[in-house]
Design a protein around this motif. Structure first.
Motif, mmCIF file in Angstrom:
data_model
loop_
_atom_site.group_PDB
_atom_site.id
_atom_site.type_symbol
_atom_site.label_atom_id
_atom_site.label_comp_id
_atom_site.label_asym_id
_atom_site.label_seq_id
_atom_site.Cartn_x
_atom_site.Cartn_y
_atom_site.Cartn_z
ATOM 1 N N SER A 405 0.837 -1.193 0.000
ATOM 2 C CA SER A 405 0.000 0.000 0.000
ATOM 3 C C SER A 405 0.867 1.236 0.000
ATOM 4 C CB SER A 405 -0.908 -0.010 1.231
ATOM 5 O OG SER A 405 -0.121 0.034 2.411
ATOM 6 N N ILE A 406 0.228 2.403 -0.115
ATOM 7 C CA ILE A 406 0.959 3.669 -0.107
ATOM 8 C C ILE A 406 1.671 3.851 1.227
ATOM 9 C CG2 ILE A 406 0.694 6.178 -0.199
ATOM 10 C CD1 ILE A 406 -1.620 5.782 -2.096
ATOM 11 N N GLU A 407 0.997 3.502 2.311
ATOM 12 C CA GLU A 407 1.617 3.632 3.631
ATOM 13 C C GLU A 407 2.840 2.736 3.740
ATOM 14 O OE1 GLU A 407 -1.508 3.128 3.043
ATOM 15 O OE2 GLU A 407 -2.614 4.865 3.816
ATOM 16 N N ASP A 408 2.677 1.467 3.237
ATOM 17 C CA ASP A 408 3.816 0.556 3.278
ATOM 18 C C ASP A 408 4.976 1.095 2.442
ATOM 19 O OD1 ASP A 408 2.359 -1.095 4.893
ATOM 20 O OD2 ASP A 408 1.665 -2.391 3.245
ATOM 21 N N SER A 409 4.689 1.644 1.267
ATOM 22 C CA SER A 409 5.740 2.179 0.404
ATOM 23 C C SER A 409 6.466 3.339 1.074
ATOM 24 C CB SER A 409 5.137 2.626 -0.934
ATOM 25 O OG SER A 409 4.501 1.539 -1.598
ATOM 26 N N MET A 410 5.690 4.208 1.716
ATOM 27 C CA MET A 410 6.309 5.333 2.412
ATOM 28 C C MET A 410 7.176 4.861 3.560
ATOM 29 S SD MET A 410 3.146 8.062 2.423
ATOM 30 C CE MET A 410 4.111 9.293 3.308
ATOM 31 N N ALA A 411 6.699 3.839 4.264
ATOM 32 C CA ALA A 411 7.493 3.301 5.366
ATOM 33 C C ALA A 411 8.775 2.674 4.848
ATOM 34 C CB ALA A 411 6.670 2.270 6.145
ATOM 35 N N MET A 412 8.680 1.960 3.725
ATOM 36 C CA MET A 412 9.877 1.343 3.148
ATOM 37 C C MET A 412 10.878 2.402 2.705
ATOM 38 S SD MET A 412 7.994 -1.674 0.983
ATOM 39 C CE MET A 412 9.498 -2.230 0.186
ATOM 40 N N VAL A 413 10.401 3.484 2.127
ATOM 41 C CA VAL A 413 11.291 4.574 1.731
ATOM 42 C C VAL A 413 11.963 5.185 2.951
ATOM 43 C CG1 VAL A 413 11.381 6.882 0.706
ATOM 44 C CG2 VAL A 413 10.050 5.066 -0.385
ATOM 45 N N GLY A 414 11.190 5.354 4.024
ATOM 46 C CA GLY A 414 11.749 5.907 5.249
ATOM 47 C C GLY A 414 12.829 5.020 5.834
ATOM 48 N N VAL A 415 12.526 3.699 5.855
ATOM 49 C CA VAL A 415 13.521 2.758 6.369
ATOM 50 C C VAL A 415 14.785 2.790 5.514
ATOM 51 C CG1 VAL A 415 14.006 0.319 6.751
ATOM 52 C CG2 VAL A 415 11.816 1.273 7.476
ATOM 53 N N ALA A 416 14.605 2.868 4.188
ATOM 54 C CA ALA A 416 15.777 2.901 3.295
ATOM 55 C C ALA A 416 16.615 4.147 3.551
ATOM 56 C CB ALA A 416 15.306 2.866 1.844
ATOM 57 N N LEU A 417 15.954 5.286 3.768
ATOM 58 C CA LEU A 417 16.697 6.521 4.038
ATOM 59 C C LEU A 417 17.461 6.420 5.356
ATOM 60 C CD1 LEU A 417 14.073 9.205 2.905
ATOM 61 C CD2 LEU A 417 16.201 8.569 1.746
ATOM 62 N N VAL A 418 16.794 5.845 6.362
ATOM 63 C CA VAL A 418 17.464 5.677 7.655
ATOM 64 C C VAL A 418 18.681 4.767 7.516
ATOM 65 C CG1 VAL A 418 17.220 4.753 9.979
ATOM 66 C CG2 VAL A 418 15.402 6.174 8.996
ATOM 67 N N LEU A 419 18.498 3.637 6.805
ATOM 68 C CA LEU A 419 19.624 2.711 6.620
ATOM 69 C C LEU A 419 20.753 3.382 5.836
ATOM 70 C CD1 LEU A 419 17.738 -0.636 5.807
ATOM 71 C CD2 LEU A 419 18.997 -0.055 7.883
ATOM 72 N N TYR A 420 20.375 4.149 4.811
ATOM 73 C CA TYR A 420 21.381 4.846 4.013
ATOM 74 C C TYR A 420 22.157 5.846 4.879
ATOM 75 C CZ TYR A 420 23.463 7.888 0.491
ATOM 76 O OH TYR A 420 24.349 8.643 -0.234
ATOM 77 N N GLY A 421 21.467 6.578 5.719
ATOM 78 C CA GLY A 421 22.136 7.529 6.600
ATOM 79 C C GLY A 421 23.040 6.850 7.604
ATOM 80 N N LEU A 422 22.534 5.701 8.136
ATOM 81 C CA LEU A 422 23.333 4.960 9.112
ATOM 82 C C LEU A 422 24.613 4.434 8.472
ATOM 83 C CD1 LEU A 422 23.530 3.821 11.980
ATOM 84 C CD2 LEU A 422 22.229 1.824 11.200
ATOM 85 N N SER A 427 30.389 4.684 7.753
ATOM 86 C CA SER A 427 31.496 4.799 6.802
ATOM 87 C C SER A 427 32.330 6.037 7.092
ATOM 88 C CB SER A 427 30.942 4.840 5.374
ATOM 89 O OG SER A 427 31.983 5.068 4.457
ATOM 90 N N TRP A 428 31.676 7.152 7.382
ATOM 91 C CA TRP A 428 32.407 8.391 7.690
ATOM 92 C C TRP A 428 33.211 8.268 8.977
ATOM 93 C CZ3 TRP A 428 31.800 11.845 11.799
ATOM 94 C CH2 TRP A 428 32.510 13.034 11.683
ATOM 95 N N THR A 429 32.608 7.556 9.968
ATOM 96 C CA THR A 429 33.293 7.380 11.247
ATOM 97 C C THR A 429 34.564 6.565 11.072
ATOM 98 O OG1 THR A 429 31.163 7.476 12.408
ATOM 99 C CG2 THR A 429 33.030 6.527 13.599
ATOM 100 N N PHE A 430 34.420 5.425 10.344
ATOM 101 C CA PHE A 430 35.594 4.575 10.149
ATOM 102 C C PHE A 430 36.651 5.276 9.307
ATOM 103 C CE2 PHE A 430 32.801 1.037 11.359
ATOM 104 C CZ PHE A 430 33.636 0.386 12.252
ATOM 105 N N SER A 431 36.244 6.032 8.296
ATOM 106 C CA SER A 431 37.219 6.703 7.447
ATOM 107 C C SER A 431 37.973 7.784 8.209
ATOM 108 C CB SER A 431 36.532 7.289 6.220
ATOM 109 O OG SER A 431 35.584 8.266 6.619
ATOM 110 N N SER A 432 37.290 8.519 9.071
ATOM 111 C CA SER A 432 37.927 9.572 9.849
ATOM 112 C C SER A 432 38.880 9.008 10.884
ATOM 113 C CB SER A 432 36.865 10.443 10.512
ATOM 114 O OG SER A 432 36.074 9.669 11.388
ATOM 115 N N SER A 433 38.490 7.892 11.556
ATOM 116 C CA SER A 433 39.355 7.267 12.557
ATOM 117 C C SER A 433 40.600 6.675 11.880
ATOM 118 C CB SER A 433 38.591 6.190 13.320
ATOM 119 O OG SER A 433 38.160 5.172 12.442
ATOM 120 N N GLY A 434 40.493 6.161 10.678
ATOM 121 C CA GLY A 434 41.623 5.588 9.934
ATOM 122 C C GLY A 434 42.618 6.672 9.544
ATOM 123 N N SER A 435 42.153 7.830 9.176
ATOM 124 C CA SER A 435 43.047 8.916 8.773
ATOM 125 C C SER A 435 43.820 9.452 9.969
ATOM 126 C CB SER A 435 42.240 10.028 8.107
ATOM 127 O OG SER A 435 41.286 10.555 9.007
#
Length: 446
Positions: A405-422, A427-435
């Motif tokens: 449904s539309i609600e499910d699609s919106m929730a999936m998009v939200g989860v994807a954005l959260v996972l992408y941000g995480l 990645s940024w944390t590990f790259s900064s600590s390595g440098s």
């Protein structure tokens, strides 16, 4: 002057013709009724009757005894002239349109004539009408009882007529009619069962009072609903709760209609309205049917998610309906809007509630391995009842086929954005600590 007198004469002739046309049209509005004259055959002794005989008969109805237009009409060849009668009805009850079908009509009103024997009634609420116990000489005449049923059950009439002995010119003495021969009502609604009467004011019997009685019958069982002695203005002690009369209308207009305050299932049946005059009675019947459509509910609701190969069990309960007649069935509408029947399922017997209404259940098994349910859709329970068709629906979803449904699609998009941000954050944390560690190693080497 000559012209004025001529105009006067022409006007007088026109008025006379108009009056004659009006009188003839008014008399022609009353029907000529085809009837059956039914009477008991003379027995062969031993106190046993010989059954009944019936003959074709003809009734010429008129509202004025001085109207002789019917006397010139010739009776059909298949009717005995001795069974052709003229009936004068000043109230014009017998001139109702339902008793006068169009010429050439196949449907005819029902009519039956029976010899009638005036006699005193012994009921408590009627006995006051004949307290003297003396039969007046007025009763020494030919008496008939005429029962009529109008077209399309529009009218029911019962009349008592009188003619001097040996004559065929009858007068209506008592007429009882109902315009509600068949009545249907919803549960809990007020009900009016129509009954009216007319008594010939010139008859010596009409001045001695009247009585009204309503009785109920259903499948061989009966009871007194209400009885009223109009002479002493008293109701019988056996009056049924919630049943009443309009007493002002009864005395002023002959309105003997029965009023039921609240329709209940037990009120379904046949009601008999009987009006008594001294030594006379006439009655009409009214059929009442309480019709209440069912209320539908589906269990479980909502339906659980269906897995391909799984069998779902669903039931539909129809409750609070009357009468018993009910047809339960199921339908399925897929995601594309196409419907198909699923049969009646497994239907239980009727169950009766405290108020007399009924309930019934249909159980359906949805085998997803055998039924092509696709991506799911809508399951509908259909109840066909004399009170109307009722429907109840519930959504069905099949896992692996249903689109989000539309609600499910919106929730999936939200989860994807959260996972992408995480992921970006990690990645940024590990790259900064390595440098930072690389800079420290460079300083040590120097």
């Amino acid at each position: 002057m000559v012209e004025i007198s001529t105009i006067y004469k022409v006007s007088l002739v026109a008025i006379t013709c108009f009056i004659q046309a009006s009188s003839s049209s008014s008399s022609s509005s009353c029907p000529v009724l085809d009837c059956w004259f039914v009477q008991e055959k003379v027995g062969r002794g031993g106190g046993l009757t010989g059954g009944t005989s019936q003959e074709k008969s003809l009734l010429h109805i008129r509202t004025d005894a001085q109207d002789r237009t019917t006397e010139t009409q010739r009776a059909p060849s298949d009717i005995n002239p001795d069974r052709v009668y003229s009936i004068t009805d000043p109230a014009a009850t017998l001139c109702h349109r339902s008793l006068n079908p169009p010429r050439g009509s196949v449907k005819k009103p029902q009519c039956e004539i029976n010899p009638f024997l005036p006699q005193p009634a012994t009921l408590n609420w009627v006995s006051s009408l004949t307290e003297s116990a003396l039969s007046p000489r007025y009763l020494e005449a030919d008496w008939f009882s005429v029962s009529l049923q109008g077209l399309n059950e529009e009218l029911g009439i019962s009349t008592i007529t009188r003619a001097p002995t040996g004559t065929k010119d009858h007068n209506v003495i008592l007429s009882v009619s109902s315009k509600t021969v068949s009545v249907k009502s919803r549960l809990g609604d007020p009900v009016l069962l129509d009954c009216g009467f007319w008594a010939d004011p010139s008859s010596p019997l009409s001045g001695s009072g009247f009585a009204v009685e309503w009785r109920y019958q259903f499948r061989g069982h009966g009871r007194l609903v209400l009885a009223y002695d109009g002479k002493t203005d008293r109701l019988a002690d056996t009056q049924e709760e919630g049943a009443m009369l309009d007493f002002d209308g009864l005395h002023e207009k002959g309105n003997a209609s029965l009023i039921l305050e609240e329709a209940k299932v037990r009120h379904s049946g046949t009601y008999i309205c009987t009006v008594y005059l001294p030594y006379l009675l006439a009655q009409v019947t009214v059929d009442l049917e309480i019709v209440e459509p069912p209320s539908l509910s589906i269990h479980p609701s909502p339906l659980p998610l269906a897995i391909p190969g799984q069998t779902l069990k669903v039931q539909c309960e129809a409750s609070g309906f009357a009468p018993l007649t009910l047809e339960l069935s199921w339908e399925f509408k897929d995601a594309d809007g196409k419907s198909r029947p699923l049969g009646s399922g497994s239907v239980t017997g009727h169950r009766q509630a405290w108020d007399g209404t009924y309930s019934q259940t249909s159980r359906l098994e949805l085998d997803t391995s055998k039924m092509d349910l696709g991506r799911g859709g809508e399951v509908t329970c259909v109840a066909v009842h004399p009170g109307g068709t009722r429907r109840a629906s519930v959504a069905l979803s099949v896992i692996g086929f249903s689109s989000p449904s539309i609600e499910d699609s919106m929730a999936m998009v939200g989860v994807a954005l959260v996972l992408y941000g995480l992921i970006k954050f990690v990645s940024w944390t590990f790259s900064s600590s390595g440098s930072e560690e690389a800079e420290k190693n460079d300083k040590k080497e120097k």
